[in-house]
Design a protein around this motif. Structure first.
Motif, PDB file in Angstrom:
ATOM      1  N   THR B   9       6.771  -3.846   1.716  1.00 37.49           N
ATOM      2  CA  THR B   9       5.476  -3.282   2.130  1.00 37.49           C
ATOM      3  C   THR B   9       5.087  -2.118   1.233  1.00 37.49           C
ATOM      4  O   THR B   9       3.935  -1.987   0.805  1.00 37.49           O
ATOM      5  CB  THR B   9       5.574  -2.778   3.589  1.00 37.49           C
ATOM      6  OG1 THR B   9       6.248  -3.743   4.335  1.00 37.49           O
ATOM      7  CG2 THR B   9       4.210  -2.504   4.175  1.00 37.49           C
ATOM      8  N   ARG B  10       6.109  -1.251   0.953  1.00 41.04           N
ATOM      9  CA  ARG B  10       5.844  -0.061   0.130  1.00 41.04           C
ATOM     10  C   ARG B  10       5.357  -0.474  -1.270  1.00 41.04           C
ATOM     11  O   ARG B  10       4.392   0.068  -1.787  1.00 41.04           O
ATOM     12  CB  ARG B  10       7.127   0.784   0.041  1.00 41.04           C
ATOM     13  CG  ARG B  10       6.809   2.229  -0.281  1.00 41.04           C
ATOM     14  CD  ARG B  10       8.038   3.093  -0.269  1.00 41.04           C
ATOM     15  NE  ARG B  10       8.677   3.134   1.024  1.00 41.04           N
ATOM     16  CZ  ARG B  10       9.984   2.971   1.226  1.00 41.04           C
ATOM     17  NH1 ARG B  10      10.795   2.744   0.228  1.00 41.04           N
ATOM     18  NH2 ARG B  10      10.501   3.038   2.435  1.00 41.04           N
ATOM     19  N   SER B  11       6.078  -1.496  -1.855  1.00 37.63           N
ATOM     20  CA  SER B  11       5.674  -1.884  -3.206  1.00 37.63           C
ATOM     21  C   SER B  11       4.284  -2.501  -3.205  1.00 37.63           C
ATOM     22  O   SER B  11       3.497  -2.309  -4.130  1.00 37.63           O
ATOM     23  CB  SER B  11       6.685  -2.826  -3.866  1.00 37.63           C
ATOM     24  OG  SER B  11       7.414  -3.530  -2.943  1.00 37.63           O
ATOM     25  N   LYS B  12       3.961  -3.232  -2.107  1.00 36.08           N
ATOM     26  CA  LYS B  12       2.618  -3.814  -2.015  1.00 36.08           C
ATOM     27  C   LYS B  12       1.561  -2.711  -1.981  1.00 36.08           C
ATOM     28  O   LYS B  12       0.527  -2.787  -2.634  1.00 36.08           O
ATOM     29  CB  LYS B  12       2.509  -4.665  -0.746  1.00 36.08           C
ATOM     30  CG  LYS B  12       2.934  -6.101  -0.957  1.00 36.08           C
ATOM     31  CD  LYS B  12       2.771  -6.866   0.332  1.00 36.08           C
ATOM     32  CE  LYS B  12       3.510  -8.181   0.279  1.00 36.08           C
ATOM     33  NZ  LYS B  12       3.599  -8.809   1.588  1.00 36.08           N
ATOM     34  N   ARG B  13       1.907  -1.688  -1.165  1.00 36.55           N
ATOM     35  CA  ARG B  13       0.952  -0.574  -1.020  1.00 36.55           C
ATOM     36  C   ARG B  13       0.749   0.131  -2.359  1.00 36.55           C
ATOM     37  O   ARG B  13      -0.375   0.490  -2.731  1.00 36.55           O
ATOM     38  CB  ARG B  13       1.470   0.445   0.007  1.00 36.55           C
ATOM     39  CG  ARG B  13       1.141   0.026   1.409  1.00 36.55           C
ATOM     40  CD  ARG B  13       1.543   1.102   2.380  1.00 36.55           C
ATOM     41  NE  ARG B  13       1.388   0.629   3.743  1.00 36.55           N
ATOM     42  CZ  ARG B  13       2.017   1.147   4.780  1.00 36.55           C
ATOM     43  NH1 ARG B  13       2.869   2.141   4.603  1.00 36.55           N
ATOM     44  NH2 ARG B  13       1.820   0.692   5.981  1.00 36.55           N
ATOM     45  N   CYS B  15       1.164  -1.114  -5.333  1.00 25.07           N
ATOM     46  CA  CYS B  15       0.388  -2.007  -6.211  1.00 25.07           C
ATOM     47  C   CYS B  15      -1.096  -1.923  -5.886  1.00 25.07           C
ATOM     48  O   CYS B  15      -1.949  -1.828  -6.780  1.00 25.07           O
ATOM     49  CB  CYS B  15       0.848  -3.448  -6.044  1.00 25.07           C
ATOM     50  SG  CYS B  15       2.365  -3.763  -6.906  1.00 25.07           S
ATOM     51  N   ARG B  16      -1.378  -1.917  -4.547  1.00 23.35           N
ATOM     52  CA  ARG B  16      -2.770  -1.873  -4.117  1.00 23.35           C
ATOM     53  C   ARG B  16      -3.429  -0.555  -4.569  1.00 23.35           C
ATOM     54  O   ARG B  16      -4.540  -0.549  -5.072  1.00 23.35           O
ATOM     55  CB  ARG B  16      -2.842  -2.003  -2.591  1.00 23.35           C
ATOM     56  CG  ARG B  16      -4.131  -2.683  -2.132  1.00 23.35           C
ATOM     57  CD  ARG B  16      -4.166  -2.886  -0.647  1.00 23.35           C
ATOM     58  NE  ARG B  16      -3.103  -3.753  -0.192  1.00 23.35           N
ATOM     59  CZ  ARG B  16      -2.443  -3.613   0.964  1.00 23.35           C
ATOM     60  NH1 ARG B  16      -2.726  -2.610   1.769  1.00 23.35           N
ATOM     61  NH2 ARG B  16      -1.501  -4.459   1.330  1.00 23.35           N
ATOM     62  N   ALA B  17      -2.668   0.530  -4.388  1.00 24.63           N
ATOM     63  CA  ALA B  17      -3.186   1.846  -4.776  1.00 24.63           C
ATOM     64  C   ALA B  17      -3.460   1.896  -6.274  1.00 24.63           C
ATOM     65  O   ALA B  17      -4.492   2.425  -6.722  1.00 24.63           O
ATOM     66  CB  ALA B  17      -2.187   2.930  -4.395  1.00 24.63           C
ATOM     67  N   CYS B  18      -2.507   1.318  -7.058  1.00 25.82           N
ATOM     68  CA  CYS B  18      -2.678   1.304  -8.517  1.00 25.82           C
ATOM     69  C   CYS B  18      -3.933   0.521  -8.890  1.00 25.82           C
ATOM     70  O   CYS B  18      -4.702   0.924  -9.769  1.00 25.82           O
ATOM     71  CB  CYS B  18      -1.476   0.678  -9.205  1.00 25.82           C
ATOM     72  SG  CYS B  18      -0.064   1.782  -9.181  1.00 25.82           S
ATOM     73  N   LEU B  19      -4.120  -0.603  -8.175  1.00 28.58           N
ATOM     74  CA  LEU B  19      -5.269  -1.453  -8.461  1.00 28.58           C
ATOM     75  C   LEU B  19      -6.581  -0.715  -8.168  1.00 28.58           C
ATOM     76  O   LEU B  19      -7.514  -0.712  -8.984  1.00 28.58           O
ATOM     77  CB  LEU B  19      -5.164  -2.727  -7.601  1.00 28.58           C
ATOM     78  CG  LEU B  19      -6.130  -3.853  -7.979  1.00 28.58           C
ATOM     79  CD1 LEU B  19      -5.741  -4.420  -9.335  1.00 28.58           C
ATOM     80  CD2 LEU B  19      -6.100  -4.944  -6.928  1.00 28.58           C
ATOM     81  N   VAL B  20      -6.587  -0.064  -7.001  1.00 30.13           N
ATOM     82  CA  VAL B  20      -7.795   0.680  -6.605  1.00 30.13           C
ATOM     83  C   VAL B  20      -8.080   1.774  -7.622  1.00 30.13           C
ATOM     84  O   VAL B  20      -9.220   1.975  -8.071  1.00 30.13           O
ATOM     85  CB  VAL B  20      -7.627   1.275  -5.180  1.00 30.13           C
ATOM     86  CG1 VAL B  20      -8.747   2.260  -4.868  1.00 30.13           C
ATOM     87  CG2 VAL B  20      -7.591   0.152  -4.154  1.00 30.13           C
TER      88      VAL B  20
END
Lengths: 151, 186
Positions: B9-13, B15-20
């Motif tokens: 979950t943390r890595s997904k978050r 990744c999402r933050a990096c993308l944003v």
């Protein structure tokens, strides 16, 4: 003729929101002091006479406020006698400077009609509050000083 | 199991933050680029306005002086101190034609300013053309900290041009006494 009267609360001598006229006078310790040199800090200006009982009460209150808050207080004595003013300053152990307005020229410029007269000036030298004919309201003066300091 | 899920979950978050962040960065950069020149321009405008205001104030001051004190009647008296180790200035009283026109009490700060080379405009007024008398009375502490009071007189002719008078306090080394000099400028 200046009169010391029973407490009448806050009445303006020099109207509030007016810039206090600048002046230079000799203090009881022999120094020449000019009001405008205190610009940048809120200042309390106190007109008094040695023959006026409520004035002494006001001076004692202002001395306590000056010590407590570090606010510059300037006393202006209207006796016309530096010796008499100095005797009062010594007798009540005042540490703030007291200036001698022997000719009462400053008193005229400030329309002093009743003693004691206490004026609170802001950093720009504008009159923000005045207490005429009665000792200053200690709590209110401290509250207003704090407000001026925070501005 | 749970720790693994948390890790994922943390890595997904992340990744999402990096993308944003990656998507928003160009937007921020473009905004900053457009804001920077705008604020710079406003700052330049404010500075230019301040400069104009100072110039306007100076012009108004000059105009006021010219109107209130035209050169044909203008008399100005200045005070300066040269060294001044033999005299501690307390006050100056100025009389023109036996009439007191200035009475100035000097604070410590003002005396220091004069010692640093400051020149004070003690009086500015109007006088008719003709003969006049100026008397300056200096009070203070003289040698050995004694009370000192000294007067100096100048008789002068007021002509069509502005008259400038300089009162200068200096030291007379030979006698270890202060000296009060009056000079005229046309």
């Amino acid at each position: 003729m200046l009169t010391a009267v029973a407490p009448v609360g806050r009445t303006a001598a020099l109207a509030e929101s007016r810039v206090a006229p600048d002046f230079a006078l000799k203090s009881t310790d022999g120094r020449n002091l000019r009001l405008s040199e205190y610009r940048g800090d809120p200042v309390v200006l106190a007109f008094w006479g040695s023959w006026c009982g409520p004035c002494r009460e006001a001076l004692v209150t202002l001395e306590a406020i000056a010590r407590e808050t570090g606010t510059p207080v300037l006393g202006v004595n209207l006796d016309g006698s530096a010796d008499r003013a100095a005797a009062v300053v010594r007798s009540i152990d005042l540490t703030f400077p007291n200036l001698v307005d022997g000719q009462q020229s400053v008193a005229r410029a400030y329309d002093v009609a009743k003693l004691p007269l206490t004026l609170l000036l802001d950093r720009e030298g504008v009159v923000q509050a005045s207490w005429s004919g009665a000792p200053v309201d200690r709590a209110e003066l401290i509250r207003r000083l704090e407000t001026l300091r925070d501005e | 199991m749970k720790p693994d899920m948390n890790e994922s979950t943390r890595s997904k978050r992340v990744c999402r933050a990096c993308l944003v962040l990656a998507l928003l960065l160009p937007v921020f950069a473009a905004h900053a680029e457009s804001v920077a020149p705008e604020s710079q321009r406003v700052d330049q405008d404010v500075q230019a306005l301040k400069k104009q205001l100072i110039e306007l104030n100076r012009d108004l001051f000059r105009l006021e002086e010219e109107l209130l004190y035209p050169a044909s009647t203008q008399v100005a008296v200045f005070l300066s101190v040269d060294v001044g180790t033999f005299f501690a200035l307390d006050a100056v009283t100025l009389k023109v034609d036996d009439k007191e026109v200035a009475n100035y009490l000097y604070t410590e700060r003002e005396v220091q300013a004069l010692h640093r080379g400051g020149v004070q405009k003690l009086y500015l007024g109007n006088l008719k053309a003709g003969e006049h008398e100026l008397v300056a009375l200096f009070t203070g502490k003289g040698p050995h900290d004694r009370d000192y009071r000294r007067g100096t007189t100048l008789r002068f002719e007021k002509t069509v041009g502005a008259k400038y008078v300089e009162l200068r306090i200096s030291d007379r080394e030979a006698s270890l006494q202060p000296e009060f000099v009056v000079r005229q400028w046309e």
